[in-house]
Design a protein around this motif. Sequence first.
Motif, PDB file in Angstrom:
ATOM      1  N   LEU A 389       0.846  -1.207   0.000  1.00 51.39           N
ATOM      2  CA  LEU A 389       0.000   0.000   0.000  1.00 51.39           C
ATOM      3  C   LEU A 389       0.875   1.248   0.000  1.00 51.39           C
ATOM      4  O   LEU A 389       0.619   2.209  -0.735  1.00 51.39           O
ATOM      5  CB  LEU A 389      -0.935  -0.008   1.213  1.00 51.39           C
ATOM      6  N   LEU A 390       1.925   1.229   0.809  1.00 48.57           N
ATOM      7  CA  LEU A 390       2.825   2.378   0.848  1.00 48.57           C
ATOM      8  C   LEU A 390       3.527   2.571  -0.501  1.00 48.57           C
ATOM      9  O   LEU A 390       3.761   3.701  -0.925  1.00 48.57           O
ATOM     10  CB  LEU A 390       3.876   2.192   1.948  1.00 48.57           C
ATOM     11  N   GLU A 391       3.818   1.450  -1.162  1.00 41.66           N
ATOM     12  CA  GLU A 391       4.491   1.560  -2.458  1.00 41.66           C
ATOM     13  C   GLU A 391       3.612   2.280  -3.487  1.00 41.66           C
ATOM     14  O   GLU A 391       4.049   3.230  -4.131  1.00 41.66           O
ATOM     15  CB  GLU A 391       4.856   0.160  -2.988  1.00 41.66           C
ATOM     16  N   ILE A 392       2.369   1.833  -3.627  1.00 41.25           N
ATOM     17  CA  ILE A 392       1.532   2.469  -4.652  1.00 41.25           C
ATOM     18  C   ILE A 392       1.065   3.859  -4.210  1.00 41.25           C
ATOM     19  O   ILE A 392       0.864   4.741  -5.043  1.00 41.25           O
ATOM     20  CB  ILE A 392       0.351   1.582  -5.097  1.00 41.25           C
ATOM     21  N   GLY A 397       2.692   9.973  -4.765  1.00 40.14           N
ATOM     22  CA  GLY A 397       3.342  11.020  -3.976  1.00 40.14           C
ATOM     23  C   GLY A 397       2.830  11.138  -2.556  1.00 40.14           C
ATOM     24  O   GLY A 397       3.110  12.118  -1.876  1.00 40.14           O
ATOM     25  N   LEU A 398       2.066  10.151  -2.102  1.00 43.61           N
ATOM     26  CA  LEU A 398       1.557  10.189  -0.723  1.00 43.61           C
ATOM     27  C   LEU A 398       2.560   9.516   0.198  1.00 43.61           C
ATOM     28  O   LEU A 398       2.994   8.401  -0.050  1.00 43.61           O
ATOM     29  CB  LEU A 398       0.200   9.464  -0.637  1.00 43.61           C
ATOM     30  N   LYS A 399       2.894  10.198   1.286  1.00 46.61           N
ATOM     31  CA  LYS A 399       3.872   9.643   2.230  1.00 46.61           C
ATOM     32  C   LYS A 399       3.212   8.805   3.320  1.00 46.61           C
ATOM     33  O   LYS A 399       3.796   7.865   3.827  1.00 46.61           O
ATOM     34  CB  LYS A 399       4.641  10.776   2.908  1.00 46.61           C
ATOM     35  N   LEU A 400       2.019   9.199   3.720  1.00 48.88           N
ATOM     36  CA  LEU A 400       1.279   8.505   4.783  1.00 48.88           C
ATOM     37  C   LEU A 400       2.115   8.359   6.057  1.00 48.88           C
ATOM     38  O   LEU A 400       2.055   7.338   6.736  1.00 48.88           O
ATOM     39  CB  LEU A 400       0.807   7.123   4.297  1.00 48.88           C
ATOM     40  N   GLU A 401       2.850   9.413   6.371  1.00 47.20           N
ATOM     41  CA  GLU A 401       3.668   9.377   7.589  1.00 47.20           C
ATOM     42  C   GLU A 401       2.873   9.862   8.784  1.00 47.20           C
ATOM     43  O   GLU A 401       2.013  10.724   8.661  1.00 47.20           O
ATOM     44  CB  GLU A 401       4.899  10.293   7.433  1.00 47.20           C
TER      45      GLU A 401
END
Length: 458
Positions: A389-392, A397-401
């Motif tokens: 999920l983090l890869e796609i 350009g979403l970091k989801l941090e």
Amino acid sequence: MIRFTNTLSRQVEEFKPEGDTVTMYVCGVTPYDASHIGHAMSYVVFDNVKRYLMWKGFAVKHVQNFTDIDDRIIERANRLKMTTDELVEKYINMYCDDMRDLNIIPPDVYPYATREVPEMIEIISGLIEKGYAYEAPSHLSEWSDVYYRVSAKKDYGKLSHRTQDSLMAGARVESGEEKETPADFALWKGAKKDEPSWDSPWGKGRPGWHIECSAMSLKYLGERIDIHGGGEDLIFPHHENEIAQTEAYSGAVPFVRYWLHNAWVKMGDEKMSKSLGNFITIRDGLNKVGGDGLRLWVMTSHYRKPLSFSEATLEAAKNGADRLRTAARTPSEPGDGGIDLNTFRERFAAAMDDDLNTPQALAVLFDLAKEINRCRDEGKGVAGAQAFLLEIAGVLGLKLEEGGAAIEAAPFVDLLVQIRTELRAAKQFALSDRIRDGLAGLSITLEDGPQGTTWKQD
RNA sequence: GGCGACGUAGCCAAGUGGUAAGGCAGGGGUCUGCAAAACCCCCAUCACCGGUUCGAAUCCGGUCGUCGCCUCCA
């Protein structure tokens, strides 16, 4: 197979770069004021194009200009009693900060118009030699102007799909200009009194707006480039004129193989623009919903359709980004939870292949997030699915941090959480709720789960 | 006047011939000391009229409405 809508043909076309490296030129800003979220839309869109191409294995060379000299800059600098260089530096710095916080990959080259004047003069001279341009006296300057002769190129108008006749009707002639025909446009402007100027074969002056992009793309990317991007409002006259100049000068046709244009941001029923004064700055948007929130907001709409701005749509995007973040970052054991990640990979790629359909691509991310949450609730390890999920998300350009600003206070928060856990064990709920409410007032959210209490900063 | 886009649930927004993705908001449940998060369930026949078709949000014609470019603009 990647497909893009090409403004030149008005068709969706299969994307096939000419060489090993995709060459991409995107029109940059004129740094005379803070950028607004309409600009953010454009740069997010082309950053997504670039990230997706890279994810698919293409090498990309990306050039984006700064128009650091023009009428608005001169006017604003005079009003603020600054030099144009000081004004430009201030807003370029602001722009770069905005782009960094939007997680935009910087271009490979960021050329400045004022540093490419000799190249522009060479092109203008070449155009005059070939009969595509002419020198004309200016009544506003002691030096000459140079204009492009629109009638000399038969296919002028092919990008915006206009005929030369229809353009004559609407064209404007400023007083003091000596154009052969109204549709001709300036390649070089003779210097007015006290304006910044450069020496040229036609005396002192400065370049017209369109010529810089021709010079920079030729210099850094070559005579033929794969992708040229920008806002829809640049189709005419800017990109039309750019094609005319560049093709007339180099003889290489087409100058650009895929013209990509994004639509505008609308405020209610109107276009967001500086002249209407109905804009909010990128910085305001970042402060409200963060980089992920702003990017996700842009991506909820297809790039060729107008994007609706309101406090509600921005807030919805932020809440959506939070949802993805929770799914991707909640700690979990190794494993894919039995989720068929390949299916999600294919759905994501199919959406992006289809003219960068980010709304559909996002739907894939949300579906995957739901699967991850459900499997985790069932006690399965989903760390591998989370990594995917983090890869796609990263392709978008979403970091989801997680917010990290409270890191210094973390030991104190941990201590309070520990005390609260003991209070809850002793059923001292009034006191434990006071701790939770108090931390909430400091933007710390506590969540009690089966494995204990976790916290995060908003 | 020329060129172009759009009108899908409370809001945003995909879908362009086979009976409506996703997000936000809302309602009902599960879980929880209570919350939060998460999960489950519910929530539209696609501006209007006519036509083509076995079948249309999706094609054609028309009506109404909104917007953009043609001048600096992402």
